[in-house]
Design an enzyme around this catalytic site. Structure first.
Site, PDB file in Angstrom:
ATOM      1  N   LYS A  78       0.868  -1.178   0.000  1.00 45.01           N
ATOM      2  CA  LYS A  78       0.000   0.000   0.000  1.00 45.01           C
ATOM      3  C   LYS A  78       0.902   1.224   0.000  1.00 45.01           C
ATOM      4  O   LYS A  78       2.061   1.152   0.426  1.00 45.01           O
ATOM      5  CB  LYS A  78      -0.868  -0.007   1.263  1.00 45.01           C
ATOM      6  CG  LYS A  78      -2.091   0.861   1.190  1.00 45.01           C
ATOM      7  CD  LYS A  78      -3.312   0.101   0.725  1.00 45.01           C
ATOM      8  CE  LYS A  78      -4.524   1.003   0.696  1.00 45.01           C
ATOM      9  NZ  LYS A  78      -5.754   0.289   0.332  1.00 45.01           N
ATOM     10  N   GLY A 178     -24.518   3.597   4.787  1.00 46.96           N
ATOM     11  CA  GLY A 178     -23.616   4.259   3.846  1.00 46.96           C
ATOM     12  C   GLY A 178     -24.030   3.956   2.421  1.00 46.96           C
ATOM     13  O   GLY A 178     -24.064   2.792   2.016  1.00 46.96           O
ATOM     14  N   GLY A 180     -22.712   5.280  -0.576  1.00 47.53           N
ATOM     15  CA  GLY A 180     -21.755   5.819  -1.541  1.00 47.53           C
ATOM     16  C   GLY A 180     -21.509   4.816  -2.660  1.00 47.53           C
ATOM     17  O   GLY A 180     -22.414   4.073  -3.057  1.00 47.53           O
TER      18      GLY A 180
HETATM   19  P1  NAI Z   1     -17.984   6.470  -0.353  1.00 53.29           P
HETATM   20  O1  NAI Z   1     -17.260   7.626   0.214  1.00 53.29           O
HETATM   21  O2  NAI Z   1     -18.354   6.463  -1.800  1.00 53.29           O
HETATM   22  O3  NAI Z   1     -19.341   6.227   0.484  1.00 53.29           O
HETATM   23  C1  NAI Z   1     -19.390   6.209   1.868  1.00 53.29           C
HETATM   24  C2  NAI Z   1     -20.783   6.718   2.277  1.00 53.29           C
HETATM   25  O4  NAI Z   1     -20.914   6.552   3.683  1.00 53.29           O
HETATM   26  C3  NAI Z   1     -20.987   8.191   1.957  1.00 53.29           C
HETATM   27  O5  NAI Z   1     -22.209   8.350   1.261  1.00 53.29           O
HETATM   28  C4  NAI Z   1     -21.026   8.839   3.338  1.00 53.29           C
HETATM   29  O6  NAI Z   1     -21.866   9.980   3.387  1.00 53.29           O
HETATM   30  C5  NAI Z   1     -21.568   7.702   4.182  1.00 53.29           C
HETATM   31  N1  NAI Z   1     -21.311   7.834   5.601  1.00 53.29           N
HETATM   32  C6  NAI Z   1     -20.242   8.374   6.240  1.00 53.29           C
HETATM   33  N2  NAI Z   1     -20.401   8.313   7.564  1.00 53.29           N
HETATM   34  C7  NAI Z   1     -21.582   7.708   7.786  1.00 53.29           C
HETATM   35  C8  NAI Z   1     -22.314   7.357   8.947  1.00 53.29           C
HETATM   36  N3  NAI Z   1     -21.852   7.632  10.174  1.00 53.29           N
HETATM   37  N4  NAI Z   1     -23.505   6.742   8.813  1.00 53.29           N
HETATM   38  C9  NAI Z   1     -24.012   6.488   7.587  1.00 53.29           C
HETATM   39  N5  NAI Z   1     -23.368   6.804   6.440  1.00 53.29           N
HETATM   40  C10 NAI Z   1     -22.179   7.405   6.550  1.00 53.29           C
HETATM   41  O7  NAI Z   1     -17.119   5.187   0.023  1.00 53.29           O
HETATM   42  P2  NAI Z   1     -17.131   3.726  -0.617  1.00 53.29           P
HETATM   43  O8  NAI Z   1     -16.198   3.673  -1.769  1.00 53.29           O
HETATM   44  O9  NAI Z   1     -18.544   3.280  -0.800  1.00 53.29           O
HETATM   45  O10 NAI Z   1     -16.460   2.904   0.554  1.00 53.29           O
HETATM   46  C11 NAI Z   1     -17.188   2.544   1.719  1.00 53.29           C
HETATM   47  C12 NAI Z   1     -16.322   1.643   2.578  1.00 53.29           C
HETATM   48  O11 NAI Z   1     -15.918   0.520   1.807  1.00 53.29           O
HETATM   49  C13 NAI Z   1     -15.045   2.292   3.085  1.00 53.29           C
HETATM   50  O12 NAI Z   1     -14.772   1.775   4.369  1.00 53.29           O
HETATM   51  C14 NAI Z   1     -13.997   1.817   2.081  1.00 53.29           C
HETATM   52  O13 NAI Z   1     -12.707   1.810   2.641  1.00 53.29           O
HETATM   53  C15 NAI Z   1     -14.491   0.408   1.823  1.00 53.29           C
HETATM   54  N6  NAI Z   1     -14.017  -0.142   0.550  1.00 53.29           N
HETATM   55  C16 NAI Z   1     -14.355   0.430  -0.632  1.00 53.29           C
HETATM   56  C17 NAI Z   1     -13.894  -0.098  -1.815  1.00 53.29           C
HETATM   57  C18 NAI Z   1     -14.298   0.478  -3.137  1.00 53.29           C
HETATM   58  O14 NAI Z   1     -14.048  -0.158  -4.169  1.00 53.29           O
HETATM   59  N7  NAI Z   1     -14.925   1.639  -3.178  1.00 53.29           N
HETATM   60  C19 NAI Z   1     -13.004  -1.272  -1.843  1.00 53.29           C
HETATM   61  C20 NAI Z   1     -12.756  -1.851  -0.532  1.00 53.29           C
HETATM   62  C21 NAI Z   1     -13.232  -1.275   0.618  1.00 53.29           C
END
Ligand code: NAI
Length: 346
Positions: A78, A178, A180
């Protein structure tokens, strides 16, 4: 370094500086037994270099385990760039950083992570041959997070089949924390298969969108973990499975894509003793690397990638069956499987 609490016999840790652009970055290569190290590039304005080091040591070890359980011929590594991803200097920082990756000559490949998206990965790839998950590898508009979501959905199917004897999702209720990149696409897969959705996000617009598109029920962000559902899917931040939340979880399954969901290792046992089936986070979220990283050592068609990711259903069932047979938390079993694959190669 060697006494650092998160140092785990990492093969190599490189400090990268280029004062002409203000670059301060660290690359950690944890283990290359299974193949070249692969892991994302994070850009974050860490408070200190010490914080950045802690993060990169932990994240690179996590990639060794994730790549191993995913069955990839890749080791773990990483990198972190200490900078604000909103900085106007971002392209210069990425270009300067990529020369350090290039110098490793394929021992380490990097990609997207927090603060570095697919278009940024294209900037890294301008002068570096060891970048994956960059935008130009895909059709316009495709985000490799969709691989992650398909993997999370496949793991969820495996967990449902394990617990209920069938992976029929029609009528099952899933609470998604979440909405996202990963949570939204998981919701789409679940909606397509007839599951009922309960959702929460701190962004009201994200919630409104899912309610409108998929007929989901919205609840408060601090109540999503204790809904009366079959599956709780954490797809936001880490440490959501802790002393406060675990006693309140009413779902029989926890399966989501957030990283580092267990606040501490002992929470894996706490879930088990409450009879909750937990899909280890790095298994549920390895679809991204499973879809994007094999390009490092093999050529695959879109169908091959799709079936490899969907294979996470069976892999999840295997991990959960072994956890039951050994009367151990699934988180420990996943670690053991990842370690055994590496030990068998040594
Ligand atoms: P993202 O940033 O696109 O979405 C995260 C969402 O969670 C956002 O909409 C945010 O407003 C929401 N959020 C933040 N705090 C919150 C809370 N307290 N309660 C409810 N919602 C909340 O992130 P993404 O890409 O969806 O990633 C989410 C998780 O998955 C992270 O932990 C990331 O490290 C992990 N991950 C993502 C990968 C990917 O391909 N995007 C790959 C492996 C892990």
């Amino acid at each position: 370094m060697f006494d650092h609490p998160d140092f785990d016999g990492h093969e190599e840790v490189l400090y990268c500086t280029d004062e002409s652009v203000g670059l301060h970055a660290i690359i950690a290569i944890h283990d290359t037994t299974l193949g070249p190290a692969a892991g994302g590039c994070r850009m974050h304005p860490y408070d200190s270099a010490a914080d950045a080091l802690t993060d990169v040591l932990r994240l690179s070890k996590g990639m060794t385990y994730k790549n191993s359980i995913a069955g990839l011929e890749l080791g773990g590594g990483k990198c972190v760039i200490i900078a604000d991803p909103a900085s106007p200097q971002k392209p210069e920082l990425l270009r300067a950083f990529s020369s350090f990756v290039q110098r490793l000559n394929g021992r380490f490949w990097t990609a997207i992570d927090v603060g570095v998206g697919p278009a940024d990965a294209d900037t890294l790839a301008e002068q570096c041959d060891f970048i994956f998950a960059n935008a130009s590898r895909y059709e316009p508009g495709f985000n490799p997070s969709q691989f992650t979501a398909l993997g999370g959905f496949s793991s969820l199917l495996g967990a449902v089949a394990h617990v209920f004897g069938s992976d029929e999702l029609a009528g099952r209720r899933v609470a998604i924390q979440g909405l996202g990149a990963t949570g939204f696409n998981l919701a789409r897969h679940l909606h397509d298969t007839g599951a009922e959705l309960v959702v929460a996000d701190v962004r009201d617009d994200a919630v409104a969108d899912i309610v409108k598109q998929f007929g989901a029920t919205a609840v408060a962000a601090d109540e999503i973990h204790c809904q009366e559902v079959d599956v709780f899917a954490p797809c936001a931040m880490g440490a959501v499975l802790n002393d406060e939340t675990i006693p309140e979880i009413r779902a029989q399954i926890v399966c989501g894509m957030a990283n580092n969901q267990l606040a501490e290792d002992r929470h894996g046992e706490m879930l088990r003793s409450r009879g909750i089936t937990y899909v280890p986070d790095y298994l549920a979220n390895c679809g991204g690397v499973t879809g994007a990283a094999p390009v490092i050592y093999t050529e695959s068609t879109a169908d091959e990638i799709d079936s490899r990711i969907r294979g996470l259903r069976e892999r999840t069932m295997d991990v959960l069956a072994r956890a039951d047979a050994e009367n151990r938390p699934s988180s420990q079993v996943a670690d053991a499987i990842a370690q055994e694959r590496i030990a068998a190669k040594v």
